[in-house]
Scaffold this active site. Structure first.
Site, PDB file in Angstrom:
ATOM      1  N   ILE A  12      43.909  51.083  28.875  1.00 40.19           N
ATOM      2  CA  ILE A  12      44.010  49.945  29.946  1.00 40.19           C
ATOM      3  C   ILE A  12      45.335  49.905  29.715  1.00 40.19           C
ATOM      4  CG2 ILE A  12      43.879  47.492  30.053  1.00 40.19           C
ATOM      5  CD1 ILE A  12      42.238  47.436  27.818  1.00 40.19           C
ATOM      6  N   GLU A  84      45.611  49.447  16.951  1.00 33.03           N
ATOM      7  CA  GLU A  84      44.438  50.342  16.659  1.00 33.03           C
ATOM      8  C   GLU A  84      43.496  49.033  17.384  1.00 33.03           C
ATOM      9  OE1 GLU A  84      44.011  52.883  15.354  1.00 33.03           O
ATOM     10  OE2 GLU A  84      45.665  53.581  15.041  1.00 33.03           O
ATOM     11  N   THR A 125      42.365  39.796  23.133  1.00 34.89           N
ATOM     12  CA  THR A 125      40.657  39.716  22.862  1.00 34.89           C
ATOM     13  C   THR A 125      39.676  39.407  22.861  1.00 34.89           C
ATOM     14  OG1 THR A 125      38.595  41.625  22.745  1.00 34.89           O
ATOM     15  CG2 THR A 125      40.678  40.537  21.000  1.00 34.89           C
ATOM     16  N   ASP A 126      38.673  39.200  23.937  1.00 33.80           N
ATOM     17  CA  ASP A 126      37.500  37.667  23.462  1.00 33.80           C
ATOM     18  C   ASP A 126      36.876  37.799  21.749  1.00 33.80           C
ATOM     19  OD1 ASP A 126      36.164  40.519  23.671  1.00 33.80           O
ATOM     20  OD2 ASP A 126      34.739  39.004  25.148  1.00 33.80           O
ATOM     21  N   GLU A 127      37.175  38.712  21.621  1.00 35.38           N
ATOM     22  CA  GLU A 127      36.569  38.807  19.616  1.00 35.38           C
ATOM     23  C   GLU A 127      37.313  37.817  19.426  1.00 35.38           C
ATOM     24  OE1 GLU A 127      35.974  42.837  18.598  1.00 35.38           O
ATOM     25  OE2 GLU A 127      35.447  43.961  20.152  1.00 35.38           O
ATOM     26  N   TYR A 153      39.554  43.731  12.519  1.00 37.74           N
ATOM     27  CA  TYR A 153      40.376  44.802  13.867  1.00 37.74           C
ATOM     28  C   TYR A 153      40.701  43.124  14.984  1.00 37.74           C
ATOM     29  CZ  TYR A 153      40.545  44.442  18.908  1.00 37.74           C
ATOM     30  OH  TYR A 153      40.857  44.570  20.377  1.00 37.74           O
ATOM     31  N   LYS A 157      43.786  40.753  15.641  1.00 36.60           N
ATOM     32  CA  LYS A 157      43.903  40.601  16.837  1.00 36.60           C
ATOM     33  C   LYS A 157      43.709  38.552  16.575  1.00 36.60           C
ATOM     34  CE  LYS A 157      44.485  42.107  19.460  1.00 36.60           C
ATOM     35  NZ  LYS A 157      45.812  43.270  20.819  1.00 36.60           N
ATOM     36  N   ASN A 182      35.696  42.540  27.066  1.00 38.34           N
ATOM     37  CA  ASN A 182      34.902  44.049  26.982  1.00 38.34           C
ATOM     38  C   ASN A 182      35.625  45.009  28.702  1.00 38.34           C
ATOM     39  OD1 ASN A 182      32.908  43.336  25.096  1.00 38.34           O
ATOM     40  ND2 ASN A 182      32.958  45.933  24.722  1.00 38.34           N
ATOM     41  N   ASP A 275      22.545  49.839  11.868  1.00 31.81           N
ATOM     42  CA  ASP A 275      23.835  48.759  12.545  1.00 31.81           C
ATOM     43  C   ASP A 275      25.287  48.340  11.898  1.00 31.81           C
ATOM     44  OD1 ASP A 275      23.911  46.487  14.848  1.00 31.81           O
ATOM     45  OD2 ASP A 275      22.884  45.208  13.905  1.00 31.81           O
ATOM     46  N   ARG A 276      26.143  48.032  13.221  1.00 36.09           N
ATOM     47  CA  ARG A 276      27.591  47.386  12.110  1.00 36.09           C
ATOM     48  C   ARG A 276      27.713  46.487  11.971  1.00 36.09           C
ATOM     49  NH1 ARG A 276      31.722  46.419  17.521  1.00 36.09           N
ATOM     50  NH2 ARG A 276      31.994  48.819  17.335  1.00 36.09           N
TER      51      ARG A 276
HETATM   52  P1  NAD Z   1      43.423  52.116  23.232  1.00 40.87           P
HETATM   53  O1  NAD Z   1      42.878  52.052  21.788  1.00 40.87           O
HETATM   54  O2  NAD Z   1      42.536  52.506  24.604  1.00 40.87           O
HETATM   55  O3  NAD Z   1      44.792  52.545  22.934  1.00 40.87           O
HETATM   56  C1  NAD Z   1      46.073  51.966  22.264  1.00 40.87           C
HETATM   57  C2  NAD Z   1      47.600  52.976  22.674  1.00 40.87           C
HETATM   58  O4  NAD Z   1      47.835  52.403  22.229  1.00 40.87           O
HETATM   59  C3  NAD Z   1      47.587  53.977  22.131  1.00 40.87           C
HETATM   60  O5  NAD Z   1      47.513  54.976  23.363  1.00 40.87           O
HETATM   61  C4  NAD Z   1      47.870  54.537  20.775  1.00 40.87           C
HETATM   62  O6  NAD Z   1      48.724  55.784  21.227  1.00 40.87           O
HETATM   63  C5  NAD Z   1      49.066  53.688  20.957  1.00 40.87           C
HETATM   64  N1  NAD Z   1      49.595  52.943  19.700  1.00 40.87           N
HETATM   65  C6  NAD Z   1      48.452  52.797  19.089  1.00 40.87           C
HETATM   66  N2  NAD Z   1      49.049  51.623  18.014  1.00 40.87           N
HETATM   67  C7  NAD Z   1      50.373  52.324  18.154  1.00 40.87           C
HETATM   68  C8  NAD Z   1      52.020  51.782  18.003  1.00 40.87           C
HETATM   69  N3  NAD Z   1      51.567  51.335  16.091  1.00 40.87           N
HETATM   70  N4  NAD Z   1      53.085  52.614  17.820  1.00 40.87           N
HETATM   71  C9  NAD Z   1      52.720  52.399  19.421  1.00 40.87           C
HETATM   72  N5  NAD Z   1      52.188  52.442  20.519  1.00 40.87           N
HETATM   73  C10 NAD Z   1      50.663  51.947  19.606  1.00 40.87           C
HETATM   74  O7  NAD Z   1      43.397  50.949  22.911  1.00 40.87           O
HETATM   75  P2  NAD Z   1      42.696  49.747  25.209  1.00 40.87           P
HETATM   76  O8  NAD Z   1      41.277  50.157  24.303  1.00 40.87           O
HETATM   77  O9  NAD Z   1      43.136  50.668  25.968  1.00 40.87           O
HETATM   78  O10 NAD Z   1      43.300  48.298  24.208  1.00 40.87           O
HETATM   79  C11 NAD Z   1      44.505  48.216  24.893  1.00 40.87           C
HETATM   80  C12 NAD Z   1      44.858  46.343  24.546  1.00 40.87           C
HETATM   81  O11 NAD Z   1      43.985  45.973  24.777  1.00 40.87           O
HETATM   82  C13 NAD Z   1      44.677  46.665  23.256  1.00 40.87           C
HETATM   83  O12 NAD Z   1      45.359  45.569  22.340  1.00 40.87           O
HETATM   84  C14 NAD Z   1      43.357  46.126  23.015  1.00 40.87           C
HETATM   85  O13 NAD Z   1      42.780  44.980  21.629  1.00 40.87           O
HETATM   86  C15 NAD Z   1      42.957  44.932  24.134  1.00 40.87           C
HETATM   87  N6  NAD Z   1      41.951  45.493  24.505  1.00 40.87           N
HETATM   88  C16 NAD Z   1      41.285  45.841  24.855  1.00 40.87           C
HETATM   89  C17 NAD Z   1      39.944  45.464  25.463  1.00 40.87           C
HETATM   90  C18 NAD Z   1      38.571  46.964  25.619  1.00 40.87           C
HETATM   91  O14 NAD Z   1      37.810  46.866  25.924  1.00 40.87           O
HETATM   92  N7  NAD Z   1      39.376  47.975  25.231  1.00 40.87           N
HETATM   93  C19 NAD Z   1      39.194  44.593  25.801  1.00 40.87           C
HETATM   94  C20 NAD Z   1      40.049  43.775  25.130  1.00 40.87           C
HETATM   95  C21 NAD Z   1      41.199  43.811  24.376  1.00 40.87           C
HETATM   96  O1  TDX Z   2      27.410  54.495  19.434  1.00 38.38           O
HETATM   97  C1  TDX Z   2      27.424  52.896  19.713  1.00 38.38           C
HETATM   98  N1  TDX Z   2      26.159  52.745  19.417  1.00 38.38           N
HETATM   99  C2  TDX Z   2      26.331  50.951  19.866  1.00 38.38           C
HETATM  100  O2  TDX Z   2      25.818  50.350  20.023  1.00 38.38           O
HETATM  101  C3  TDX Z   2      29.325  52.046  19.630  1.00 38.38           C
HETATM  102  C4  TDX Z   2      30.280  52.938  19.716  1.00 38.38           C
HETATM  103  C5  TDX Z   2      28.882  51.092  20.291  1.00 38.38           C
HETATM  104  N2  TDX Z   2      28.008  50.788  20.029  1.00 38.38           N
HETATM  105  C6  TDX Z   2      28.108  49.057  20.297  1.00 38.38           C
HETATM  106  C7  TDX Z   2      28.084  48.066  19.867  1.00 38.38           C
HETATM  107  C8  TDX Z   2      28.177  47.129  20.435  1.00 38.38           C
HETATM  108  O3  TDX Z   2      27.163  45.982  19.931  1.00 38.38           O
HETATM  109  O4  TDX Z   2      28.279  49.277  21.706  1.00 38.38           O
HETATM  110  C9  TDX Z   2      28.860  47.449  21.664  1.00 38.38           C
HETATM  111  C10 TDX Z   2      30.355  48.092  22.396  1.00 38.38           C
HETATM  112  O5  TDX Z   2      30.930  48.636  21.574  1.00 38.38           O
HETATM  113  P1  TDX Z   2      32.272  49.060  21.739  1.00 38.38           P
HETATM  114  O6  TDX Z   2      32.683  49.908  22.983  1.00 38.38           O
HETATM  115  O7  TDX Z   2      32.618  49.915  20.266  1.00 38.38           O
HETATM  116  O8  TDX Z   2      32.851  47.463  22.080  1.00 38.38           O
HETATM  117  P2  TDX Z   2      33.578  46.327  20.891  1.00 38.38           P
HETATM  118  O9  TDX Z   2      33.407  46.429  19.761  1.00 38.38           O
HETATM  119  O10 TDX Z   2      32.311  45.532  21.888  1.00 38.38           O
HETATM  120  O11 TDX Z   2      35.539  46.033  21.478  1.00 38.38           O
HETATM  121  C11 TDX Z   2      35.689  46.524  22.828  1.00 38.38           C
HETATM  122  O12 TDX Z   2      35.757  45.247  23.154  1.00 38.38           O
HETATM  123  C12 TDX Z   2      36.667  44.363  22.915  1.00 38.38           C
HETATM  124  C13 TDX Z   2      36.837  46.979  22.154  1.00 38.38           C
HETATM  125  O13 TDX Z   2      37.103  48.383  21.391  1.00 38.38           O
HETATM  126  C14 TDX Z   2      38.121  45.687  21.694  1.00 38.38           C
HETATM  127  O14 TDX Z   2      39.383  46.746  21.748  1.00 38.38           O
HETATM  128  C15 TDX Z   2      38.241  44.936  22.559  1.00 38.38           C
HETATM  129  O15 TDX Z   2      38.930  43.789  22.220  1.00 38.38           O
END
Ligand code: NAD
Ligand code: TDX
Length: 340
Positions: A12, A84, A125-127, A153, A157, A182, A275-276
């Site tokens: 993101i 993370e 995050t919504d989590e 996680y 957050k 997500n 399952d997770r």
């Molecule tokens: P991502 O894992 O793709 O990227 C995380 C980045 O942070 C990476 O570039 C990594 O190198 C860097 N990073 C990790 N630890 C670090 C540290 N100690 N110092 C400096 N850099 C560091 O994550 P993303 O999916 O892009 O998520 C970005 C943010 O958005 C996160 O805070 C996550 O909680 C939040 N978020 C993600 C989602 C989603 O669906 N992906 C949804 C809601 C919120």
């Molecule tokens: O192999 C898989 N099989 C599967 O069924 C994986 C990787 C996931 N899943 C399921 C678990 C979840 O119900 O799919 C759903 C989505 O999983 P993820 O992509 O791991 O996302 P989620 O756990 O929902 O969290 C994401 O959204 C909120 C981001 O990773 C977070 O960083 C964010 O905060």
């Protein structure tokens, strides 16, 4: 205007950097990223030579490096994406989540106080709200829904969010928080559901669906999230939380079937696996506040967004092939090798 974007080599954060450089032609963007397994410099290749962009490799927990950079750049705004971010990894190894997601946030905010930063924005995050039951489709997360986390996680957050609000109340640090659902789109790391399924399907590999695949997520195209954050840091109220989501709830199994259909792959690739642990059932955001206060609405429908995303992975093998052939292979084997 100078903005420090942490975690900008990730999914993101990188999309946010592209958006900001384009939307604000007079802004300087500095990306601070540790380049963990999830951070890729190749993602930022297209902006590396832009004179309004600077990349700095550093850990947000490294006080010396963070204070040094803030002293040099005197940022107006800090947007913290660094985290993370993968729930499954947090279940295996919580420690690093606490370190980066909580202590890193505190370090950044200490630097903001020291250097008089005008806005610290926390990407949450919504989590943090936990989950909703499947049989209550009338329920949604609002900004006043109690925090009720399930995984290491989401707990890390939520802890960070509490700390951000404490820095606002105690020190008057001008903060804001967004809690998004997500995301999906370009540069999404292949460990997450949508890119994992696209890449496995392209390879005719099994598509590992956790449990019965009935868990519901509320999907938002990444560009819409980036636009929401842009609005919040400029016009959002200090000390406030904004939920971001587009009323786009989908069952995991339905997403995987759409990917199969779009790629012309058989559903027989779908494999139900263990399952997770603590798996959240349903996430669903009520975005009324950001809509009514800031006029934000999502612009990309899921049917367009998923097509664009699949096309991006088809067109950008050069980005993901090196990732899935490296360390990721060991991760995949560990997480999915014996998962029955
Ligand atoms: P991502 O894992 O793709 O990227 C995380 C980045 O942070 C990476 O570039 C990594 O190198 C860097 N990073 C990790 N630890 C670090 C540290 N100690 N110092 C400096 N850099 C560091 O994550 P993303 O999916 O892009 O998520 C970005 C943010 O958005 C996160 O805070 C996550 O909680 C939040 N978020 C993600 C989602 C989603 O669906 N992906 C949804 C809601 C919120
Ligand atoms: O192999 C898989 N099989 C599967 O069924 C994986 C990787 C996931 N899943 C399921 C678990 C979840 O119900 O799919 C759903 C989505 O999983 P993820 O992509 O791991 O996302 P989620 O756990 O929902 O969290 C994401 O959204 C909120 C981001 O990773 C977070 O960083 C964010 O905060």
């Amino acid at each position: 205007m100078t903005i420090i974007v942490t975690g900008g080599a990730g999914f993101i954060g990188s999309n946010f950097i592209f958006h900001m450089l384009q939307a604000h032609p007079d802004y300087r963007i500095i990306c601070l990223d540790k380049l963990t397994y999830a951070g890729n410099l190749s993602t930022l290749e297209s902006v590396m030579d832009n004179p309004r962009f600077r990349f700095v490799k550093a850990d947000i927990c490294d006080r010396g490096a963070v204070f040094g950079l803030f002293g040099e750049e005197k940022p107006d705004i800090v947007v913290n994406f660094a985290a993370e971010s993968h729930v499954d990894r947090s279940i295996e190894e919580p420690g690093i989540f606490l370190q980066t997601n909580i202590m890193g946030t505190a370090t950044l905010m200490d630097a903001c106080r020291e250097f008089g930063v005008k806005r610290y924005h926390q990407v949450s995050t919504d989590e943090v709200y936990g989950d909703l039951p499947l049989d209550r489709p009338d329920l949604f997360f609002t900004e006043t829904t109690p925090l009720h986390t399930s995984s290491p996680y989401s707990s890390s957050k939520a802890s960070a969010d509490l700390l951000v609000l404490a820095y606002y109340r105690t020190y008057g640090l001008p903060v804001s928080i967004s809690r998004c659902s997500n995301n999906y789109g370009p540069y999404h790391f292949p460990e997450k559901l949508i890119p994992l399924m696209i890449i496995n399907a392209l390879d005719d590999k099994a598509l590992p669906v956790y449990g019965e695949g009935l868990n519901v997520r509320d999907w938002l195209y990444v560009e819409d999230h980036c636009k929401a954050i842009d609005l919040i840091i400029h016009s959002g109220r200090v000390g406030e939380v904004y939920n971001v989501g587009g009323h786009n709830e989908m069952k995991n199994i339905d997403i995987v079937k759409i990917i199969c259909r779009e790629l012309g792959k058989p559903e027989s690739l779908i494999t139900y696996v263990k399952d997770r642990k603590g798996h959240d059932m349903r996430y669903a955001i009520d975005p009324t506040k950001i809509h009514s206060e800031l006029g934000w609405l999502p612009e990309t429908s899921f049917s367009d967004g998923i097509k664009k995303t699949i096309k991006w992975y088809l067109d950008n093998e050069d980005w993901w092939k090196p990732i899935v052939s490296g360390e990721y292979k060991n991760y995949y084997e560990k997480m999915y090798g014996n998962r029955k």
